[in-house]
Motif scaffolding. Structure first.
Motif, PDB file in Angstrom:
ATOM      1  N   LYS A   1       2.461 -80.696 -43.855  1.00 29.96           N
ATOM      2  CA  LYS A   1       1.711 -79.745 -43.035  1.00 29.96           C
ATOM      3  C   LYS A   1       1.987 -79.999 -41.553  1.00 29.96           C
ATOM      4  N   GLU A   2       1.975 -81.264 -41.159  1.00 32.70           N
ATOM      5  CA  GLU A   2       2.256 -81.617 -39.765  1.00 32.70           C
ATOM      6  C   GLU A   2       3.710 -81.315 -39.403  1.00 32.70           C
ATOM      7  N   ASN A   3       4.614 -81.563 -40.339  1.00 35.62           N
ATOM      8  CA  ASN A   3       6.034 -81.278 -40.119  1.00 35.62           C
ATOM      9  C   ASN A   3       6.263 -79.782 -39.912  1.00 35.62           C
ATOM     10  N   LEU A   4       5.673 -78.955 -40.760  1.00 37.21           N
ATOM     11  CA  LEU A   4       5.843 -77.504 -40.636  1.00 37.21           C
ATOM     12  C   LEU A   4       5.189 -76.969 -39.366  1.00 37.21           C
ATOM     13  N   SER A   5       4.087 -77.565 -38.965  1.00 40.44           N
ATOM     14  CA  SER A   5       3.435 -77.172 -37.718  1.00 40.44           C
ATOM     15  C   SER A   5       4.340 -77.473 -36.524  1.00 40.44           C
ATOM     16  N   LEU A   6       4.937 -78.649 -36.531  1.00 39.44           N
ATOM     17  CA  LEU A   6       5.867 -79.019 -35.461  1.00 39.44           C
ATOM     18  C   LEU A   6       7.060 -78.070 -35.430  1.00 39.44           C
ATOM     19  N   LEU A   7       7.624 -77.773 -36.589  1.00 33.93           N
ATOM     20  CA  LEU A   7       8.758 -76.850 -36.660  1.00 33.93           C
ATOM     21  C   LEU A   7       8.397 -75.472 -36.123  1.00 33.93           C
ATOM     22  N   ALA A   8       7.216 -74.988 -36.465  1.00 34.29           N
ATOM     23  CA  ALA A   8       6.778 -73.673 -35.987  1.00 34.29           C
ATOM     24  C   ALA A   8       6.667 -73.656 -34.468  1.00 34.29           C
ATOM     25  N   LYS A   9       6.095 -74.701 -33.899  1.00 37.34           N
ATOM     26  CA  LYS A   9       5.959 -74.775 -32.434  1.00 37.34           C
ATOM     27  C   LYS A   9       7.322 -74.807 -31.745  1.00 37.34           C
ATOM     28  N   LEU A  10       8.232 -75.610 -32.284  1.00 32.77           N
ATOM     29  CA  LEU A  10       9.564 -75.704 -31.679  1.00 32.77           C
ATOM     30  C   LEU A  10      10.342 -74.402 -31.830  1.00 32.77           C
ATOM     31  N   LEU A  11      10.172 -73.720 -32.950  1.00 31.90           N
ATOM     32  CA  LEU A  11      10.849 -72.436 -33.140  1.00 31.90           C
ATOM     33  C   LEU A  11      10.302 -71.361 -32.198  1.00 31.90           C
ATOM     34  N   VAL A  12       9.019 -71.416 -31.899  1.00 36.03           N
ATOM     35  CA  VAL A  12       8.447 -70.480 -30.931  1.00 36.03           C
ATOM     36  C   VAL A  12       9.040 -70.731 -29.550  1.00 36.03           C
ATOM     37  N   ILE A  13       9.146 -71.991 -29.165  1.00 40.59           N
ATOM     38  CA  ILE A  13       9.774 -72.324 -27.877  1.00 40.59           C
ATOM     39  C   ILE A  13      11.217 -71.840 -27.868  1.00 40.59           C
ATOM     40  N   TRP A  14      11.944 -72.078 -28.955  1.00 40.89           N
ATOM     41  CA  TRP A  14      13.329 -71.652 -29.065  1.00 40.89           C
ATOM     42  C   TRP A  14      13.439 -70.138 -28.908  1.00 40.89           C
ATOM     43  N   PHE A  15      12.562 -69.392 -29.562  1.00 41.40           N
ATOM     44  CA  PHE A  15      12.585 -67.936 -29.477  1.00 41.40           C
ATOM     45  C   PHE A  15      12.278 -67.457 -28.062  1.00 41.40           C
ATOM     46  N   VAL A  16      11.241 -68.022 -27.456  1.00 42.72           N
ATOM     47  CA  VAL A  16      10.852 -67.594 -26.106  1.00 42.72           C
ATOM     48  C   VAL A  16      11.976 -67.851 -25.115  1.00 42.72           C
ATOM     49  N   VAL A  17      12.624 -69.001 -25.223  1.00 42.04           N
ATOM     50  CA  VAL A  17      13.703 -69.323 -24.284  1.00 42.04           C
ATOM     51  C   VAL A  17      14.935 -68.460 -24.540  1.00 42.04           C
TER      52      VAL A  17
END
Length: 88
Positions: A14-30
């Motif tokens: 759960k923590e791993n998927l949460s981290l991945l989601a946050k990093l993917l959002v940053i990746w998308f925004v950038v």
């Protein structure tokens, strides 16, 4: 290494998927946001002699992507130690 129990295993993923989601959002925004959507607004700012929107589209997003790799690596190492599945 194995997890101590099923609750730790579920919490880890759960923590791993949460981290991945946050990093993917940053990746998308950038990549999409700074390189395409907000390029006109960012082009009003100069960065090393280039328009900031152009710089993000050409080089800045690559730097952010590499930084995200190191952030993911550091966070996952900490998470592995937290749940006792790290490599010694």
């Amino acid at each position: 290494m194995a997890f101590r129990n099923d609750d730790d295993k579920k919490a880890y993923w759960k923590e791993n998927l949460s981290l991945l989601a946050k990093l993917l959002v940053i990746w998308f925004v950038v990549s999409f946001g700074a390189g395409i959507l907000f390029v006109d607004a960012l082009d009003q700012i100069q960065f090393f002699g280039f328009k900031l929107g152009f710089w993000f589209a050409q080089q800045g997003s690559i730097y952010v992507f590499v930084a995200l790799i190191f952030v993911y690596m550091a966070k996952m190492n900490a998470m592995d130690k937290k749940y006792g599945v790290d490599e010694e």
